[in-house]
Design an enzyme around this catalytic site. Structure first.
Site, short mmCIF file in Angstrom:
data_model
loop_
_atom_site.label_atom_id
_atom_site.label_comp_id
_atom_site.label_asym_id
_atom_site.label_seq_id
_atom_site.Cartn_x
_atom_site.Cartn_y
_atom_site.Cartn_z
N ASP A 228 -11.21 1.97 3.23
CA ASP A 228 -11.47 0.54 3.06
C ASP A 228 -12.93 0.29 2.67
O ASP A 228 -13.28 -0.79 2.19
CB ASP A 228 -11.18 -0.22 4.36
N LYS B 22 0.85 -1.20 0.00
CA LYS B 22 0.00 0.00 0.00
C LYS B 22 0.87 1.25 0.00
O LYS B 22 0.63 2.19 -0.74
CB LYS B 22 -0.91 0.01 1.24
N GLN C 77 -5.56 -2.05 9.90
CA GLN C 77 -5.07 -3.27 9.24
C GLN C 77 -5.65 -4.50 9.94
O GLN C 77 -5.52 -4.66 11.16
CB GLN C 77 -3.54 -3.29 9.27
#
Ligand code: NDP
Length: 286
Positions: free
Chosen positions: A120, A53, A97
């Site tokens: 997300d 990322k 995460q």
């Protein structure tokens, strides 16, 4: 007709170019899109995903920050950190995460990031769009489903009226993907570990999406004919080698398939960066 291997690379190159331009426009206004990943513990797989990322984030000119907390972090300290990031105007996109450690599992993780910064796309305020019928891929929707649909569109694979079997019903892949596919007029079967006669079901599909997490699970006997398309979401480690859920023999039998690596994975990452740029643009709209 599309190629046999549905590689992400050519589309990712195009998307990166566009995202760089959008990032540049923001920078010209003095705004640097900024992503923050919150990691609890030091899970090696998580650290690898985070690096991917970070790499793409920096490639398009955005800012990346990692906030790492010890596995022993108290729930209240974790919540305080998120509260602070949610209110920090220099941070435009926040990711928690996954997986989080056991001690945090009782928290309402998908809803801890404020919807505007939820790149997300897990916050209920964002997923609601999918569950109420949107087909708009520009919204902050979950990255793997968004990436898969973008990839299918890119290769001219239509979904209207197709039978798509999605195997795996997680909140990050299977559930939102099945809804999005249904919004796009596919007929969707959402299968899972309790599904009976899975092979008979997949044999009738036009498209099979495997999001299970088991190496070489999809063998040729899951395929019913030679016109089927396989979307492999799995990321597995087989004797130190990165593999998907689909066996080589099943790939050969299919009409087309997404490779691992080089298929759904890069599409997920680029969709996340796209969500970051969109979130930043939305936050600074004047
Ligand atoms: P989860 O572990 O949350 O879900 C796995 C799903 O697979 C569950 O719904 C489970 O069913 C189902 N399942 C397990 N065994 C079987 C079986 N024998 N037959 C049918 N269904 C089965 O995983 P995730 O959705 O988070 O991830 C799935 C895979 O995709 C993993 O390999 C992950 O690493 C990868 N992944 C890849 C991404 C990418 O960008 N390429 C992004 C996200 C994930 P049940 O619900 O009944 O337990």
């Amino acid at each position: 007709m599309y190629p046999k291997i549905l590689a992400a690379h050519p589309l990712v190159v195009e998307l990166k170019k566009d995202l760089r331009l959008r990032c540049e426009k923001l920078k010209n206004r003095g705004i640097i899109p900024s992503m923050c990943v919150v990691l609890v513990g030091d899970n090696p797989a998580s650290l690898t995903y985070i690096k991917n990322k970070q790499k793409v984030c920096e490639e398009i000119g955005a800012h990346f920050k990692l906030v790492q907390m010890p596995a022993s972090v108290k729930a209240q300290d974790f919540l305080n950190q998120l509260h602070q990031l949610n209110h920090d105007h220099s941070v435009h996109g926040i990711i928690i995460q996954l997986p989080v450690t056991e001690s945090l599992k009782n928290l309402n993780i998908p809803n801890l990031v404020t919807p505007e910064k939820d790149i997300d796309g897990f916050n209920g305020a964002n997923t609601q769009a999918i569950y109420t019928g949107t087909t708009n891929l520009q919204l902050l929707i979950p990255c793997t489903p968004k990436g898969i649909i973008n990839l299918l569109n890119y290769y001219g694979i239509t979904l209207d009226g197709k039978h798509v079997v999605v195997i795996g019903r997680s909140l990050i892949v299977g559930k939102p993907l099945s809804m999005l596919l249904s919004n796009l007029n596919a007929t969707v079967t959402l299968a899972h570990s309790k599904t009976k006669n899975l092979k008979q079901i997949t044999q009738t599909a036009d498209v099979i999406v495997s999001a299970i997490g088991k190496s070489e699970f999809i063998t040729p006997d899951y395929l019913g004919h030679s016109q089927q398309i396989l979307i492999d979401v799995g990321i597995n480690n087989l004797d130190g080698k990165l593999t998907g859920d689909v066996s080589k023999e099943a790939q050969e039998k299919a009409l087309a398939y997404t490779p691992v690596p080089g298929g759904v994975g890069p599409m997920t990452v680029i969709s996340l960066i796209e969500n970051l740029i969109t979130a930043t643009e939305n936050q600074v709209k004047g």
